[in-house]
Scaffold this motif. Structure first.
Motif, PDB file in Angstrom:
ATOM      1  N   VAL A  27       0.844  -1.196   0.000  1.00  0.00           N
ATOM      2  CA  VAL A  27       0.000   0.000   0.000  1.00  0.00           C
ATOM      3  C   VAL A  27       0.884   1.253   0.000  1.00  0.00           C
ATOM      4  O   VAL A  27       2.060   1.188   0.343  1.00  0.00           O
ATOM      5  N   PRO A  28       0.308   2.402  -0.372  1.00  0.00           N
ATOM      6  CA  PRO A  28       1.114   3.622  -0.444  1.00  0.00           C
ATOM      7  C   PRO A  28       1.679   4.090   0.896  1.00  0.00           C
ATOM      8  O   PRO A  28       2.734   4.714   0.933  1.00  0.00           O
ATOM      9  N   GLU A  29       0.958   3.801   1.986  1.00  0.00           N
ATOM     10  CA  GLU A  29       1.409   4.231   3.302  1.00  0.00           C
ATOM     11  C   GLU A  29       1.210   3.127   4.328  1.00  0.00           C
ATOM     12  O   GLU A  29       0.267   2.340   4.232  1.00  0.00           O
ATOM     13  N   GLY A  30       2.080   3.114   5.307  1.00  0.00           N
ATOM     14  CA  GLY A  30       1.919   2.264   6.485  1.00  0.00           C
ATOM     15  C   GLY A  30       1.992   3.168   7.700  1.00  0.00           C
ATOM     16  O   GLY A  30       2.664   4.192   7.673  1.00  0.00           O
ATOM     17  N   ALA A  31       1.280   2.792   8.755  1.00  0.00           N
ATOM     18  CA  ALA A  31       1.290   3.623   9.958  1.00  0.00           C
ATOM     19  C   ALA A  31       1.191   2.749  11.194  1.00  0.00           C
ATOM     20  O   ALA A  31       0.718   1.606  11.135  1.00  0.00           O
ATOM     21  N   ALA A  32       1.634   3.314  12.303  1.00  0.00           N
ATOM     22  CA  ALA A  32       1.494   2.657  13.598  1.00  0.00           C
ATOM     23  C   ALA A  32       1.312   3.740  14.650  1.00  0.00           C
ATOM     24  O   ALA A  32       1.875   4.828  14.526  1.00  0.00           O
ATOM     25  N   VAL A  33       0.497   3.427  15.640  1.00  0.00           N
ATOM     26  CA  VAL A  33       0.316   4.333  16.775  1.00  0.00           C
ATOM     27  C   VAL A  33       0.545   3.539  18.051  1.00  0.00           C
ATOM     28  O   VAL A  33       0.354   2.326  18.089  1.00  0.00           O
ATOM     29  N   ARG A  34       0.972   4.253  19.101  1.00  0.00           N
ATOM     30  CA  ARG A  34       1.184   3.648  20.418  1.00  0.00           C
ATOM     31  C   ARG A  34       0.254   4.347  21.402  1.00  0.00           C
ATOM     32  O   ARG A  34       0.250   5.579  21.497  1.00  0.00           O
ATOM     33  N   ASP A  35      -0.539   3.544  22.129  1.00  0.00           N
ATOM     34  CA  ASP A  35      -1.463   4.159  23.082  1.00  0.00           C
ATOM     35  C   ASP A  35      -0.777   4.400  24.424  1.00  0.00           C
ATOM     36  O   ASP A  35       0.405   4.094  24.604  1.00  0.00           O
ATOM     37  N   SER A  36      -1.521   4.952  25.351  1.00  0.00           N
ATOM     38  CA  SER A  36      -0.947   5.346  26.643  1.00  0.00           C
ATOM     39  C   SER A  36      -0.545   4.160  27.511  1.00  0.00           C
ATOM     40  O   SER A  36       0.164   4.334  28.499  1.00  0.00           O
ATOM     41  N   THR A  37      -0.955   2.948  27.131  1.00  0.00           N
ATOM     42  CA  THR A  37      -0.544   1.759  27.880  1.00  0.00           C
ATOM     43  C   THR A  37       0.615   1.041  27.201  1.00  0.00           C
ATOM     44  O   THR A  37       1.070   0.008  27.676  1.00  0.00           O
ATOM     45  N   GLY A  38       1.074   1.566  26.056  1.00  0.00           N
ATOM     46  CA  GLY A  38       2.186   0.955  25.334  1.00  0.00           C
ATOM     47  C   GLY A  38       1.775  -0.001  24.234  1.00  0.00           C
ATOM     48  O   GLY A  38       2.628  -0.512  23.511  1.00  0.00           O
ATOM     49  N   ARG A  39       0.472  -0.251  24.090  1.00  0.00           N
ATOM     50  CA  ARG A  39       0.020  -1.125  22.998  1.00  0.00           C
ATOM     51  C   ARG A  39       0.164  -0.402  21.665  1.00  0.00           C
ATOM     52  O   ARG A  39       0.024   0.814  21.591  1.00  0.00           O
ATOM     53  N   THR A  40       0.455  -1.179  20.624  1.00  0.00           N
ATOM     54  CA  THR A  40       0.601  -0.602  19.289  1.00  0.00           C
ATOM     55  C   THR A  40      -0.481  -1.128  18.361  1.00  0.00           C
ATOM     56  O   THR A  40      -0.970  -2.250  18.516  1.00  0.00           O
ATOM     57  N   TYR A  41      -0.810  -0.286  17.394  1.00  0.00           N
ATOM     58  CA  TYR A  41      -1.821  -0.606  16.385  1.00  0.00           C
ATOM     59  C   TYR A  41      -1.207  -0.240  15.044  1.00  0.00           C
ATOM     60  O   TYR A  41      -0.700   0.867  14.869  1.00  0.00           O
ATOM     61  N   VAL A  42      -1.260  -1.180  14.103  1.00  0.00           N
ATOM     62  CA  VAL A  42      -0.573  -1.036  12.828  1.00  0.00           C
ATOM     63  C   VAL A  42      -1.588  -1.154  11.704  1.00  0.00           C
ATOM     64  O   VAL A  42      -2.488  -1.996  11.758  1.00  0.00           O
ATOM     65  N   ALA A  43      -1.426  -0.316  10.668  1.00  0.00           N
ATOM     66  CA  ALA A  43      -2.381  -0.346   9.565  1.00  0.00           C
ATOM     67  C   ALA A  43      -1.744   0.155   8.278  1.00  0.00           C
ATOM     68  O   ALA A  43      -0.704   0.818   8.301  1.00  0.00           O
ATOM     69  N   GLY A  44      -2.401  -0.150   7.195  1.00  0.00           N
ATOM     70  CA  GLY A  44      -2.033   0.377   5.887  1.00  0.00           C
ATOM     71  C   GLY A  44      -3.180   1.196   5.334  1.00  0.00           C
ATOM     72  O   GLY A  44      -4.267   1.264   5.925  1.00  0.00           O
ATOM     73  N   THR A  45      -2.937   1.800   4.205  1.00  0.00           N
ATOM     74  CA  THR A  45      -3.955   2.580   3.514  1.00  0.00           C
ATOM     75  C   THR A  45      -5.153   1.696   3.185  1.00  0.00           C
ATOM     76  O   THR A  45      -4.989   0.549   2.770  1.00  0.00           O
ATOM     77  N   VAL A  46      -6.360   2.231   3.349  1.00  0.00           N
ATOM     78  CA  VAL A  46      -7.593   1.547   2.939  1.00  0.00           C
ATOM     79  C   VAL A  46      -8.129   2.296   1.726  1.00  0.00           C
ATOM     80  O   VAL A  46      -8.430   3.489   1.818  1.00  0.00           O
ATOM     81  N   ALA A  47      -8.220   1.617   0.605  1.00  0.00           N
ATOM     82  CA  ALA A  47      -8.687   2.257  -0.626  1.00  0.00           C
ATOM     83  C   ALA A  47      -9.742   1.389  -1.289  1.00  0.00           C
ATOM     84  O   ALA A  47      -9.487   0.717  -2.284  1.00  0.00           O
ATOM     85  N   LEU A  48     -10.929   1.387  -0.695  1.00  0.00           N
ATOM     86  CA  LEU A  48     -12.067   0.694  -1.271  1.00  0.00           C
ATOM     87  C   LEU A  48     -12.903   1.694  -2.054  1.00  0.00           C
ATOM     88  O   LEU A  48     -12.790   2.904  -1.844  1.00  0.00           O
TER      89      LEU A  48
END
Length: 117
Positions: A27-48
């Protein structure tokens, strides 16, 4: 360009996760975020046809859907020079104006760190 070795190890981790998501999903972009407890969430572009989300918007949505109430940091791997206003707004909605957003190129080198503000 920012020297990745100077980054906090947890920030390097979300950049690596974002880069992996981009490569793995083609996908054109990949991203990740970290929450206040240290858990991470990873995703790519959604193009439907009926749904378009940037990778960072998708990662924030995944965090919210998983019960996160705050973010510590976000990272996006992209060809773009920076994080879009819409991406920064999504991070700001959950993390606040001071939440750092690391913007890295496809090679994983962080180009700039901005705030969601």
């Amino acid at each position: 360009m920012t020297d990745n070795s100077a980054l906090d190890p947890e920030d390097r981790k979300i950049v690596t996760l974002a880069r992996s998501a981009r490569a793995r999903n083609g996908v054109p972009e990949g991203a990740a975020v970290r929450d206040s407890t240290g858990r991470t969430y990873v995703a790519g572009t959604v193009a439907l046809e009926s749904l378009k989300l940037s990778a960072l918007q998708t990662a924030v949505a995944m965090a919210v859907a998983s019960g996160a109430t705050s973010l510590e940091a976000a990272a996006v791997v992209t060809e773009a020079d920076g994080a879009s206003d819409a991406d920064r707004a999504a991070v700001r909605d959950l993390g606040g104006a001071g939440t750092p957003v690391l913007v890295a190129g496809p090679d994983g080198a962080v180009r700039v760190v901005v705030t969601a503000g």
